[in-house]
Write a protein that holds these residues in place. Sequence first.
Motif, mmCIF file in Angstrom:
data_model
loop_
_atom_site.group_PDB
_atom_site.id
_atom_site.type_symbol
_atom_site.label_atom_id
_atom_site.label_comp_id
_atom_site.label_asym_id
_atom_site.label_seq_id
_atom_site.Cartn_x
_atom_site.Cartn_y
_atom_site.Cartn_z
ATOM 1 N N LYS A 40 52.549 13.297 41.516
ATOM 2 C CA LYS A 40 51.449 12.577 40.865
ATOM 3 C C LYS A 40 50.295 12.348 41.831
ATOM 4 C CE LYS A 40 54.270 10.123 37.429
ATOM 5 N NZ LYS A 40 54.778 8.792 36.982
ATOM 6 N N GLN A 41 50.613 11.986 43.075
ATOM 7 C CA GLN A 41 49.563 11.777 44.072
ATOM 8 C C GLN A 41 48.852 13.080 44.415
ATOM 9 O OE1 GLN A 41 51.200 9.670 47.488
ATOM 10 N NE2 GLN A 41 50.354 7.775 46.671
ATOM 11 N N LEU A 42 49.619 14.136 44.550
ATOM 12 C CA LEU A 42 49.018 15.427 44.866
ATOM 13 C C LEU A 42 48.113 15.919 43.735
ATOM 14 C CD1 LEU A 42 52.140 17.114 46.489
ATOM 15 C CD2 LEU A 42 50.006 16.570 47.673
ATOM 16 N N LYS A 43 48.525 15.666 42.496
ATOM 17 C CA LYS A 43 47.693 16.044 41.350
ATOM 18 C C LYS A 43 46.370 15.296 41.368
ATOM 19 C CE LYS A 43 48.652 17.816 37.697
ATOM 20 N NZ LYS A 43 48.191 19.080 37.074
ATOM 21 N N GLU A 44 46.433 14.018 41.770
ATOM 22 C CA GLU A 44 45.200 13.223 41.846
ATOM 23 C C GLU A 44 44.272 13.760 42.934
ATOM 24 O OE1 GLU A 44 46.023 9.097 42.344
ATOM 25 O OE2 GLU A 44 47.143 8.917 40.460
ATOM 26 N N ILE A 45 44.837 14.157 44.058
ATOM 27 C CA ILE A 45 44.035 14.701 45.158
ATOM 28 C C ILE A 45 43.487 16.075 44.799
ATOM 29 C CG2 ILE A 45 44.130 15.559 47.532
ATOM 30 C CD1 ILE A 45 46.229 13.403 48.102
ATOM 31 N N GLY A 46 44.347 16.903 44.201
ATOM 32 C CA GLY A 46 43.965 18.273 43.888
ATOM 33 C C GLY A 46 44.044 19.168 45.112
ATOM 34 N N PRO A 47 43.807 20.451 44.959
ATOM 35 C CA PRO A 47 43.844 21.371 46.101
ATOM 36 C C PRO A 47 42.860 20.928 47.183
ATOM 37 C CG PRO A 47 43.783 22.573 44.033
ATOM 38 C CD PRO A 47 43.529 21.140 43.688
ATOM 39 N N THR A 48 43.313 20.935 48.416
ATOM 40 C CA THR A 48 42.488 20.466 49.532
ATOM 41 C C THR A 48 42.861 21.261 50.784
ATOM 42 O OG1 THR A 48 41.787 18.479 50.725
ATOM 43 C CG2 THR A 48 44.117 18.660 50.226
ATOM 44 N N PRO A 49 41.925 21.458 51.707
ATOM 45 C CA PRO A 49 42.233 22.284 52.887
ATOM 46 C C PRO A 49 43.362 21.721 53.747
ATOM 47 C CG PRO A 49 39.857 22.040 52.635
ATOM 48 C CD PRO A 49 40.487 21.107 51.649
ATOM 49 N N LYS A 50 43.412 20.386 53.924
ATOM 50 C CA LYS A 50 44.365 19.830 54.878
ATOM 51 C C LYS A 50 44.949 18.518 54.362
ATOM 52 C CE LYS A 50 44.706 18.338 59.736
ATOM 53 N NZ LYS A 50 43.955 18.175 61.023
#
Length: 252
Positions: A40-50
């Motif tokens: 859920k947290q990763l979905k909120e952040i979305g794709p990111t370089p680091k």
Amino acid sequence: MNVEERVYLLERLEQMRKSKVLVYFSYSTLDDSILVPLYKQLKEIGPTPKIDLILHSYGGTVDTPYKVVMLIREFCQEFSIIVPYVAKSAASMMVLGADEVVMGPLSELGPIDPLVKHPVYKDILVPVQAVWHCFDYLQRSISSSNDPEVASFMATPMLNKLDPWLMGDYEKTIKASRQYAEILMSNYMFKNSPDRIEPVVRALTEGYFSHGYPIGHQEAKELGLNVLKAQGELWDVIWSLYLIYEEIFKEK
């Protein structure tokens, strides 16, 4: 506990590291219950370089670290783990799947020694290596005894309590921990030095007799891990965050 201070420190850490920061801080067993909240947290952040993961854990089950690493890597190109104080056993395996581990003067990794159910007391988790060290001690004691009655007296009560299926599962757990460590290192932490994988796997799974052996930043570097020693403001921010999360747990 000042929420504004915590948010400020997290944002400052992201600025300094040019990353998105996640936090896993727990005194409970690391297991698959982490996966859905993490997703859920990763979905909120979305794709990111680091992505940086602040990790505080004394370990857990053998399969979870691999799942966590692979899930996080679905969302970033570069993945680092920040260890303010303790990342032991299964948590140390997660470090092997990072590109870099950030450590300070109090940071500790540990031997890879996943937890399994106690062979008698099912609600208790014990390090799997402890079970095998017990068998090794029993075998040596029996071999050194010239009295077969003494050997039988020692071995029979223990053997009567053991489930062969459970012992087979222990053996699989040890093999799985080695396999996961090899895969993670070959794909990430040791991808540029494959010749180091076998000795490091052997050291982390067999080379330490204490489940809690403290592998500090210098020893981790000597093993071949890509260690960044946090100093100055970077360490001050990391350690301040550790103290804040520790205080949260005390309040609860």
